[in-house]
Motif scaffolding. Structure first.
Motif, PDB file in Angstrom:
ATOM      1  N   GLY A 224       0.817  -1.207   0.000  1.00 37.86           N
ATOM      2  CA  GLY A 224       0.000   0.000   0.000  1.00 37.86           C
ATOM      3  C   GLY A 224       0.844   1.247   0.000  1.00 37.86           C
ATOM      4  N   PHE A 225       0.168   2.384  -0.020  1.00 33.60           N
ATOM      5  CA  PHE A 225       0.864   3.661   0.062  1.00 33.60           C
ATOM      6  C   PHE A 225       0.087   4.608   0.957  1.00 33.60           C
ATOM      7  N   TYR A 226       0.804   5.587   1.476  1.00 33.90           N
ATOM      8  CA  TYR A 226       0.220   6.636   2.305  1.00 33.90           C
ATOM      9  C   TYR A 226       0.743   7.971   1.797  1.00 33.90           C
ATOM     10  N   TYR A 227      -0.169   8.944   1.622  1.00 33.18           N
ATOM     11  CA  TYR A 227       0.210  10.249   1.089  1.00 33.18           C
ATOM     12  C   TYR A 227      -0.547  11.331   1.844  1.00 33.18           C
ATOM     13  N   SER A 228       0.153  12.386   2.179  1.00 37.67           N
ATOM     14  CA  SER A 228      -0.508  13.572   2.734  1.00 37.67           C
ATOM     15  C   SER A 228       0.307  14.797   2.363  1.00 37.67           C
ATOM     16  N   ASP A 229      -0.384  15.925   2.223  1.00 42.84           N
ATOM     17  CA  ASP A 229       0.301  17.160   1.851  1.00 42.84           C
ATOM     18  C   ASP A 229      -0.595  18.340   2.185  1.00 42.84           C
ATOM     19  N   LYS A 230       0.025  19.454   2.352  1.00 47.71           N
ATOM     20  CA  LYS A 230      -0.678  20.716   2.549  1.00 47.71           C
ATOM     21  C   LYS A 230      -0.541  21.502   1.253  1.00 47.71           C
TER      22      LYS A 230
ATOM     23  N   THR B 241      -2.156  24.200   0.065  1.00 43.91           N
ATOM     24  CA  THR B 241      -2.069  25.637   0.300  1.00 43.91           C
ATOM     25  C   THR B 241      -2.070  25.862   1.799  1.00 43.91           C
ATOM     26  N   GLU B 242      -2.055  27.090   2.206  1.00 42.93           N
ATOM     27  CA  GLU B 242      -2.105  27.403   3.629  1.00 42.93           C
ATOM     28  C   GLU B 242      -3.412  26.955   4.261  1.00 42.93           C
ATOM     29  N   LYS B 243      -4.436  26.730   3.423  1.00 49.13           N
ATOM     30  CA  LYS B 243      -5.753  26.406   3.965  1.00 49.13           C
ATOM     31  C   LYS B 243      -6.250  25.013   3.586  1.00 49.13           C
ATOM     32  N   VAL B 244      -5.564  24.317   2.704  1.00 46.22           N
ATOM     33  CA  VAL B 244      -6.067  23.036   2.207  1.00 46.22           C
ATOM     34  C   VAL B 244      -5.045  21.935   2.466  1.00 46.22           C
ATOM     35  N   GLU B 245      -5.494  20.878   3.143  1.00 43.49           N
ATOM     36  CA  GLU B 245      -4.683  19.684   3.360  1.00 43.49           C
ATOM     37  C   GLU B 245      -5.405  18.484   2.761  1.00 43.49           C
ATOM     38  N   VAL B 246      -4.639  17.576   2.160  1.00 50.52           N
ATOM     39  CA  VAL B 246      -5.213  16.363   1.590  1.00 50.52           C
ATOM     40  C   VAL B 246      -4.395  15.159   2.045  1.00 50.52           C
ATOM     41  N   ALA B 247      -5.034  13.995   2.071  1.00 52.00           N
ATOM     42  CA  ALA B 247      -4.350  12.754   2.443  1.00 52.00           C
ATOM     43  C   ALA B 247      -5.054  11.592   1.787  1.00 52.00           C
ATOM     44  N   ALA B 248      -4.299  10.514   1.544  1.00 61.47           N
ATOM     45  CA  ALA B 248      -4.851   9.299   0.962  1.00 61.47           C
ATOM     46  C   ALA B 248      -4.017   8.123   1.413  1.00 61.47           C
ATOM     47  N   ASN B 249      -4.679   6.999   1.672  1.00 58.57           N
ATOM     48  CA  ASN B 249      -3.933   5.767   1.910  1.00 58.57           C
ATOM     49  C   ASN B 249      -4.696   4.602   1.285  1.00 58.57           C
ATOM     50  N   TYR B 250      -3.916   3.715   0.684  1.00 54.95           N
ATOM     51  CA  TYR B 250      -4.469   2.555  -0.008  1.00 54.95           C
ATOM     52  C   TYR B 250      -3.753   1.310   0.495  1.00 54.95           C
ATOM     53  N   THR B 251      -4.506   0.239   0.734  1.00 51.53           N
ATOM     54  CA  THR B 251      -3.936  -1.016   1.191  1.00 51.53           C
ATOM     55  C   THR B 251      -4.516  -2.169   0.376  1.00 51.53           C
ATOM     56  N   TYR B 252      -3.616  -3.004  -0.121  1.00 49.15           N
ATOM     57  CA  TYR B 252      -4.011  -4.247  -0.787  1.00 49.15           C
ATOM     58  C   TYR B 252      -3.554  -5.401   0.102  1.00 49.15           C
ATOM     59  N   SER B 253      -4.427  -6.384   0.273  1.00 52.05           N
ATOM     60  CA  SER B 253      -4.103  -7.497   1.151  1.00 52.05           C
ATOM     61  C   SER B 253      -4.615  -8.790   0.552  1.00 52.05           C
TER      62      SER B 253
ATOM     63  N   GLU C 283      -9.152  18.527   3.977  1.00 53.09           N
ATOM     64  CA  GLU C 283      -9.499  19.480   5.031  1.00 53.09           C
ATOM     65  C   GLU C 283      -9.252  20.900   4.522  1.00 53.09           C
ATOM     66  N   TRP C 284     -10.272  21.747   4.687  1.00 50.31           N
ATOM     67  CA  TRP C 284     -10.217  23.120   4.173  1.00 50.31           C
ATOM     68  C   TRP C 284     -10.456  24.079   5.325  1.00 50.31           C
ATOM     69  N   GLN C 285      -9.467  24.904   5.599  1.00 51.61           N
ATOM     70  CA  GLN C 285      -9.608  25.958   6.602  1.00 51.61           C
ATOM     71  C   GLN C 285     -10.233  27.155   5.900  1.00 51.61           C
ATOM     72  N   ILE C 286     -11.553  27.217   5.936  1.00 52.25           N
ATOM     73  CA  ILE C 286     -12.274  28.225   5.167  1.00 52.25           C
ATOM     74  C   ILE C 286     -11.873  29.630   5.591  1.00 52.25           C
ATOM     75  N   ASP C 287     -11.841  29.866   6.883  1.00 54.93           N
ATOM     76  CA  ASP C 287     -11.323  31.111   7.438  1.00 54.93           C
ATOM     77  C   ASP C 287     -10.740  30.769   8.795  1.00 54.93           C
ATOM     78  N   SER C 288     -10.376  31.797   9.539  1.00 53.49           N
ATOM     79  CA  SER C 288      -9.704  31.555  10.816  1.00 53.49           C
ATOM     80  C   SER C 288     -10.613  30.888  11.831  1.00 53.49           C
ATOM     81  N   LEU C 289     -11.923  30.861  11.594  1.00 51.77           N
ATOM     82  CA  LEU C 289     -12.859  30.300  12.553  1.00 51.77           C
ATOM     83  C   LEU C 289     -13.606  29.073  12.032  1.00 51.77           C
TER      84      LEU C 289
END
Length: 932
Positions: A346-352, A354-366, A409-415
């Protein structure tokens, strides 16, 4: 009290058990503060000497040398002010001839925030100098904290238990699992299962994210211990639980060091005995700031690849309609019960992004296979007699699965923050079982023999999406949390059953059965929740929450009997098309109070559940159920390393589709089960307590965890036995089930931590009620498990010796036949040593005694494993080892369980003696972290 950072963060970071290194705090206000101590609330005045505190301050607000800044030294164990002064016209201050003790130094002025420092004097260091202290403006927050902790620190950050990894000595090239075994209160068993303070860890995260799905061993057995900064343990709500449930799980988060997030690192390993057994694995990690990419692969046919309960949940190995006892064997996490073969990747991926957007993915084959052989002896206790069944089973299970999890995950604004988590699972399963069962009456005469030949295959797929919106407001502590969940599941399976019953001594007529069953499960659900928190004062807050849920499940089973040359005749008594629709609405609220030492809340929820059970082969049943669900919790925080928690809650669980489905399940003709569509949800009252105390300067700790549960309405079995021992059972509602458990542990370091004595004690009691041939049977089981381990931790040698004694006293109200105590003893020892010429030695020995069980199960066996390795290359990152497993060739799986009026002794085939040659290469492209 207003300070530049929260008291919880300051104090939690400054707890430890030895002073050996320097603390450095640096923030955006360009401050550099030198502190020589940690917080210890109960440190006595052991030195009998005088200490000196002095320095000078700078005011960043007026850019002038501050005058009349107040400086106080407060003794932590009783809050007595040992001394106070004011700065002079040059900003200088001095307090001398102070009684030597652990103190908090407070520095404040009208125009700035307060600063707080902690000082641990000792006979060799009685002076605290604080030069050029820069006082920040009011309400300015320190954005960055860099802390170099002392050795052996453990502390609480809020409700999170934190271990600082560098403070615990581990061998070179150690992995995370080696580190966890060094942490006080943490236990790791032989299969990698982790517990903290006596309760199981349900999920392991890496920097807050799942690492290759739900398999925690991928992280703990492959990530290097020197890459971890902190190990965090906390409880959180189980997002995978049924909608409306307040079930919590215990989570461990491995927080990586910043330098471990730069560049790439990993390991490649292979092992073989050049004949039968093989292992191969690879883990490659590429980290750069917020970018993380990991790739993992494992192929093996050793016990390392055995199925665990996480695989069952993740890949749906427990197929609808399979025999429950057979499925239970798949989840045995005591040992690997069979000959396994596994391929995982499998693989695992995450990244930011932009300053407001984070993404992640993980895949597993068994892809897994398990070839198992087991002997099962079950003693059934009836009012006037007892009888026994002896089962011999041979099975082959295969599973192939794909799991994909996404996260954005999206940080729409500071709140405002929005998170979306979709996931998809696809599995293909098959299993074959050949089983022979002998029925032996109370006079030890064989009454009958049953043979079962069963083949099943299925395809399961599910799609889930969770959306969460978190909205904060300008008013501090006001918050709105909204969640929406959508689940869709489809299972399709086909099973073939062939069985023969042969009776002896005219006890019955011989029977033969040959059937085909086509199964399908269609399920869809969605629901949402809204929770709003309103602060009433600084200490009081009110919370209102609502949860709504709708589901529709359609389990179908069509069974055809074999006639002539095909499966053509529908058997309506074994067939079912059953649609269950549920509407759940829950509204609740509670009032909370919180200060530095006390946190408490109490409230109540009202839940309405409307259930419609529509059976195409039988009657339709409608249910409308209301429940009041009160709850309360209380936490007393004596200090950041000493606290007491107690929680009361009322829990209501819905019956499963298997329990509701009104269809006869004859997959095991000797153990026929029937669903009960009239089941009502269970109700249970639960009281949980937790006590923890850690003395940082000495390393001593104590923890106590207890739970008591009373169930005025729960699920039990109604079972009818015929004269040949066959049973027909269904699930019913019973009243009065209960259980209690109390676990405790101590850590007693000796000789400055070179020796650690760790006694533990577990006591437990359960009461379950069932109906046997129309009579109520009450089963009580009292258990006691003391354990003692002694660890010797030298620079190059680690020794661990210990014992565990598990004693159980069952009692059945219907008969005295099965009321025989039994015990399981385990004695163990392990040794790890760094030898000359870059050699390493690791060995472990376990001796198990099963006592007072049935004939053939009173086993005594010893398991000895030995590994010798040598490190090569300049960085010693190429390791060649020879590993011998079960040198005495005695390993066996044997266990006893009690279910209602049945006492079950199980013995299964496991892989015993084998020897592997292993080559491991560890790599990374940056300088490894070193302990200060």
């Amino acid at each position: 009290m207003r300070i530049a950072m929260s008291w919880g963060i300051i104090m939690s970071k400054f707890i430890t058990n030895r002073i050996r290194r320097l603390i450095k705090v640096q923030g955006t206000i360009q401050a550099r503060l030198i502190i020589f101590g940690f917080v210890l609330l109960a440190l006595p005045d052991a030195f009998g000497q005088k200490m000196l505190i002095h320095g000078n301050v700078v005011d960043t607000v007026t850019n002038n040398t501050p005058e009349n800044v107040v400086i106080m030294a407060v003794r932590l164990r009783d809050s007595v002010i040992l001394g106070h002064t004011k700065s002079d016209s040059q900003g200088q201050f001095r307090m001398d001839h102070l009684q030597s003790d652990t103190v908090e130094v407070l520095i404040s002025s009208p125009n700035t925030n307060e600063q707080a420092f902690y000082f641990f004097p000792n006979p060799k260091s009685l002076e605290l100098k604080l030069p050029n202290l820069i006082l920040p403006p009011k309400s300015q927050e320190i954005e960055e904290i860099v802390i170099y902790a002392f050795d052996d620190p453990i502390y609480f950050n809020g409700d999170t238990l934190v271990y600082t990894a560098d403070s615990f000595n581990v061998k070179q090239n150690a992995v995370v699992e080696d580190l966890l075994k060094k942490l006080p209160g943490i236990k790791v068993d032989k299969n990698g299962k982790i517990s903290s303070q006596g309760t199981a860890i349900d999920k392991v995260l890496v920097d807050g994210d799942e690492f290759f799905g739900n398999d925690p061993t991928v992280a703990t057995k492959n990530l290097g211990a020197n890459a971890v900064e902190n190990v965090e343990v906390y409880e959180t709500k189980n997002e995978d639980a049924e909608a409306g449930s307040d079930e919590t799980i215990k989570v461990m988060n491995l927080k990586l060091k910043e330098d471990a997030k730069k560049g790439y690192f990993g390991r490649i390993a292979g092992a073989t005995d050049f004949i039968q057994f093989h292992e191969g694995e690879i883990l490659v990690n590429r980290f750069k700031g917020d970018f993380k990419l990991s790739v993992f692969g494992l192929a093996t046919n050793t016990p390392r690849s055995g199925f665990g309960w996480r695989d069952i949940n993740q890949f749906g190995l427990e197929n609808p309609g399979s025999d429950q006892r057979w499925s239970r064997n798949w989840g045995n996490n005591t040992q690997n019960n069979g000959i396994p073969r596994t391929l995982k990747s499998g693989f695992y991926y995450s990244d930011k992004l932009t300053e407001k957007v984070e993404v992640a993915a993980n895949y597993t084959y068994s892809k897994n296979e398990l070839n198992s052989q087991s002997d099962l002896s079950t003693q059934f206790v009836l009012p006037d007699t007892t009888y026994r069944t002896d089962e011999k089973s041979n099975g082959l299970e295969k599973q192939e699965g794909h799991v994909l999890n996404l996260h954005a995950e999206w940080q729409i604004d500071s709140l405002t923050k929005l998170a979306v988590r979709p996931s998809y699972t696809l599995t293909n399963n098959s299993n074959t079982l050949f089983q022979t069962t002998d029925f032996v009456d109370g006079f030890k005469n064989k009454a009958s023999t049953t043979t079962i030949d069963r083949n099943e295959s299925s395809t399961n797929q599910s799609f889930k999406t969770r959306i969460e919106l978190n909205k904060k407001f300008k008013k501090p502590k006001r918050e709105l949390i909204a969640k929406y969940n959508f689940n869709n599941r489809q299972d399709d399976g086909t099973g073939f059953l062939s069985s023969q019953n042969k009776f002896y001594n005219n006890t019955g007529s011989d029977l033969a059965l040959k059937q085909k069953t086509i199964r399908r499960f269609l399920g869809a659900s969605h629901g949402g929740s809204v929770q709003f928190t309103e602060p009433l004062t600084e200490q009081f807050s009110a919370v209102i929450d609502y949860n709504g849920f709708h589901s529709e499940d359609d389990p179908q089973a069509y069974t055809y009997n074999f006639e002539v040359d095909e499966y053509s005749k529908l058997d309506s008594s074994l067939s079912n098309d059953f649609v269950t629709t549920k509407f759940s609405n829950r509204l609740g609220g509670w009032l909370g109070y919180k200060n530095f030492k006390i946190r408490t809340a109490a409230g109540i929820r009202l839940r309405n559940v409307r259930i419609s059970n529509n059976n195409l082969f039988g009657n339709n049943i409608q249910q409308n159920i209301n429940n009041w669900l009160p709850f309360a919790n209380f936490r007393l925080k004596f200090s950041n390393s000493h606290r007491f928690n107690v929680r009361y809650e009322t829990i209501s669980n819905q019956p499963s589709i298997r329990q509701l489905q009104p269809v006869t399940n004859n997959q095991n003709p000797n153990r026929i089960t029937i669903g009960n569509s009239e089941l009502q949800p269970s109700i249970e009252h639960s009281l949980t307590l937790y006590y923890n105390k850690w003395k940082a300067m000495t390393g001593q700790y104590v923890w106590i965890w207890g739970k008591a549960v009373y169930k005025p309405r729960s699920f039990g079995n109604e079972t009818t036995f015929d004269k040949t021992g066959r049973t027909i059972s269904r699930t019913i509602n019973v009243s009065g089930n209960a259980q209690g458990i109390l676990k405790s542990g101590l850590g007693i370091p000796l000789l400055d931590g070179l020796i650690s004595v760790d006694p533990q004690l577990e006591t437990r009691w359960t009461r379950s009620k069932n109906w046997i041939n129309g009579n109520q049977n009450i089963t009580d089981n009292l258990g006691l498990t003391p354990e003692l381990s002694i660890e010797f931790d030298l620079d190059t040698i680690g020794i661990d010796i210990g014992m565990e004694y598990n004693y159980n006293v069952p009692k059945n109200s219907l008969s005295e036949f099965g009321n025989q105590p039994y015990s399981i003893q385990n004695y163990y020892a392990s040794l790890s040593a760094a030898l000359p010429f870059k050699f390493d030695l690791n060995t472990e020995f376990n001796y198990t005694i099963n006592g007072q069980l049935q004939d053939g199960y009173n086993l005594r066996f010893a398991v000895w494993n030995l590994s010798v390795s040598r490190r090569f290359l300049k960085k010693e990152n190429l390791i060649l080892s020879v590993e011998a497993n079960d040198i005495f060739n005695q390993n066996v799986l044997a266990a006893r369980t009690i279910e209602g009026n049945a006492i079950i002794d199980n013995r299964s085939t496991v892989i015993s003696r084998y020897v592997l040659a292993r080559l491991t290469y560890k790599f990374r492209n940056h300088v490894e972290s070193k302990k200060p």
